[in-house]
Design a protein around this motif. Structure first.
Motif, short mmCIF file in Angstrom:
data_model
loop_
_atom_site.label_atom_id
_atom_site.label_comp_id
_atom_site.label_asym_id
_atom_site.label_seq_id
_atom_site.Cartn_x
_atom_site.Cartn_y
_atom_site.Cartn_z
N ARG A 31 0.21 -28.95 14.90
CA ARG A 31 -0.56 -29.12 13.66
C ARG A 31 0.09 -28.34 12.51
NH1 ARG A 31 -4.89 -27.80 16.97
NH2 ARG A 31 -5.91 -29.65 17.76
N GLY A 35 1.54 -30.33 9.53
CA GLY A 35 0.84 -30.05 8.28
C GLY A 35 1.79 -29.58 7.19
N PHE A 47 -1.07 -36.09 11.48
CA PHE A 47 -1.84 -34.87 11.24
C PHE A 47 -3.33 -35.16 11.39
CE2 PHE A 47 -3.87 -31.60 8.55
CZ PHE A 47 -3.38 -30.47 9.21
#
Length: 133
Positions: A31, A35, A47
């Motif tokens: 993540r 991200g 994401f």
């Protein structure tokens, strides 16, 4: 430990998908990396999927179960009634549409005695509690 494998799923058209299995720590790291990526449409979708993983599907009920008045009973399992007597219910269905059952012999050696139906036992001596070995 991260694992990945290819799976084939059939829909209107067949497509090959990649299934990625991650630990919570690995998912957190991915993540973070995704991200911080460039924000392309594909990265945004990835994401989004990482932010809201789908929960595991509920297991299908066993084929050896019978539902009676909103309660699911496992056929072949032992159940105790409110008086402490033990019963085992099995197919085929009895005349009242519920599985037939036998009570445990007083000495505990097995099941026999009079034939009861699930409807009779649950109605007169319920609730029934499954006895776990």
């Amino acid at each position: 430990m991260a694992t990945a494998q290819y799976e084939t799923r059939t829909r209107t058209v067949e497509e090959t998908v990649v299934v990625l299995t991650l630990t919570e720590f690995e998912a957190d790291e991915l993540r973070r990396v995704v991200g911080a990526a460039d924000g392309t449409h594909t990265m945004v979708r990835i994401f989004g999927a990482l932010e809201k993983p789908t929960p595991p599907a509920a297991p299908e009920p066993s084929a050896d179960t019978f539902e009676y008045e909103g309660v699911t009973y496992e056929l072949g399992a032992v159940y105790r009634d409110r008086e402490g007597d033990h019963f085992k219910f099995e197919m085929p269905l009895s005349a009242d549409g519920t599985p037939g059952g036998r009570s445990r012999y007083i000495d505990g050696s097995g099941f026999g005695g009079p034939h009861w139906t699930l409807a009779e036992v649950a109605g007169a001596y319920g609730p029934l509690t499954k006895v776990t070995p």
